[in-house]
Design a protein around this motif. Sequence first.
Motif, mmCIF file in Angstrom:
data_model
loop_
_atom_site.group_PDB
_atom_site.id
_atom_site.type_symbol
_atom_site.label_atom_id
_atom_site.label_comp_id
_atom_site.label_asym_id
_atom_site.label_seq_id
_atom_site.Cartn_x
_atom_site.Cartn_y
_atom_site.Cartn_z
ATOM 1 N N GLY A 81 14.730 6.886 20.744
ATOM 2 C CA GLY A 81 14.330 8.254 21.006
ATOM 3 C C GLY A 81 13.428 8.439 22.215
ATOM 4 N N GLU A 82 12.886 7.370 22.775
ATOM 5 C CA GLU A 82 11.965 7.524 23.899
ATOM 6 C C GLU A 82 12.680 7.925 25.187
ATOM 7 N N LEU A 83 13.870 7.406 25.414
ATOM 8 C CA LEU A 83 14.622 7.802 26.607
ATOM 9 C C LEU A 83 14.964 9.288 26.541
ATOM 10 N N GLU A 84 15.384 9.750 25.368
ATOM 11 C CA GLU A 84 15.694 11.164 25.196
ATOM 12 C C GLU A 84 14.452 12.018 25.425
ATOM 13 N N SER A 85 13.304 11.526 25.005
ATOM 14 C CA SER A 85 12.049 12.251 25.211
ATOM 15 C C SER A 85 11.733 12.363 26.691
ATOM 16 N N ILE A 86 11.974 11.309 27.451
ATOM 17 C CA ILE A 86 11.739 11.342 28.897
ATOM 18 C C ILE A 86 12.689 12.337 29.554
ATOM 19 N N ILE A 87 13.942 12.318 29.144
ATOM 20 C CA ILE A 87 14.937 13.223 29.718
ATOM 21 C C ILE A 87 14.589 14.673 29.393
ATOM 22 N N LYS A 88 14.135 14.943 28.164
ATOM 23 C CA LYS A 88 13.789 16.306 27.755
ATOM 24 C C LYS A 88 12.604 16.855 28.538
ATOM 25 N N GLN A 89 11.752 15.986 29.040
ATOM 26 C CA GLN A 89 10.593 16.446 29.797
ATOM 27 C C GLN A 89 11.012 17.040 31.138
ATOM 28 N N GLY A 90 12.256 16.848 31.507
ATOM 29 C CA GLY A 90 12.776 17.444 32.730
ATOM 30 C C GLY A 90 12.371 16.664 33.968
ATOM 31 N N PRO A 91 12.765 17.168 35.132
ATOM 32 C CA PRO A 91 12.484 16.455 36.377
ATOM 33 C C PRO A 91 10.993 16.296 36.654
ATOM 34 N N GLU A 92 10.209 17.344 36.309
ATOM 35 C CA GLU A 92 8.777 17.236 36.608
ATOM 36 C C GLU A 92 8.078 16.250 35.681
ATOM 37 N N GLY A 93 8.262 16.382 34.352
ATOM 38 C CA GLY A 93 7.608 15.469 33.411
ATOM 39 C C GLY A 93 8.257 14.102 33.399
ATOM 40 N N GLY A 94 9.577 14.076 33.279
ATOM 41 C CA GLY A 94 10.303 12.813 33.236
ATOM 42 C C GLY A 94 10.186 12.049 34.533
ATOM 43 N N GLY A 95 10.180 12.799 35.639
ATOM 44 C CA GLY A 95 10.028 12.147 36.940
ATOM 45 C C GLY A 95 8.676 11.486 37.067
ATOM 46 N N LYS A 96 7.652 12.142 36.548
ATOM 47 C CA LYS A 96 6.304 11.564 36.602
ATOM 48 C C LYS A 96 6.220 10.291 35.769
ATOM 49 N N VAL A 97 6.800 10.337 34.578
ATOM 50 C CA VAL A 97 6.759 9.168 33.705
ATOM 51 C C VAL A 97 7.531 8.017 34.341
ATOM 52 N N MET A 98 8.749 8.309 34.801
ATOM 53 C CA MET A 98 9.557 7.237 35.395
ATOM 54 C C MET A 98 8.923 6.746 36.687
ATOM 55 N N GLY A 99 8.318 7.649 37.465
ATOM 56 C CA GLY A 99 7.625 7.229 38.687
ATOM 57 C C GLY A 99 6.459 6.310 38.366
#
Length: 108
Positions: A81-99
């Motif tokens: 479920g963590e990957l889905e959570s990152i994706i749901k955060q969208g480009p701004e939230g998910g991008g920050k986490v992945m960055g």
Amino acid sequence: MADFDKPSSTEEEYFAREDIEKKRKLALQQAEELAAKRREELMQLHYMKCPKCGMDLQTLSKGSVEIDTCFNCHGVWLDAGELESIIKQGPEGGGKVMGAVLNLFKRK
């Protein structure tokens, strides 16, 4: 001696079947307990270990997601479920986490 003092063969068979059933249930219970104990031992042996190199994993919190990382082989592991959570955060939230995750492993 009277015949009624002696148990009949059907009565003996009944008690023999009951005894066998009790022993079978006990053996099943013991097998289940042993399997549970083995699962627990395996979990303790492998819990928070890197699947690739076997070293300890470290948990890093990035936003609302906790990422398990290995500083030895630079592996990044996500729980269910963590990957889905990152994706749901969208480009701004998910991008920050992945960055932030990618910045952890940049070589200097």
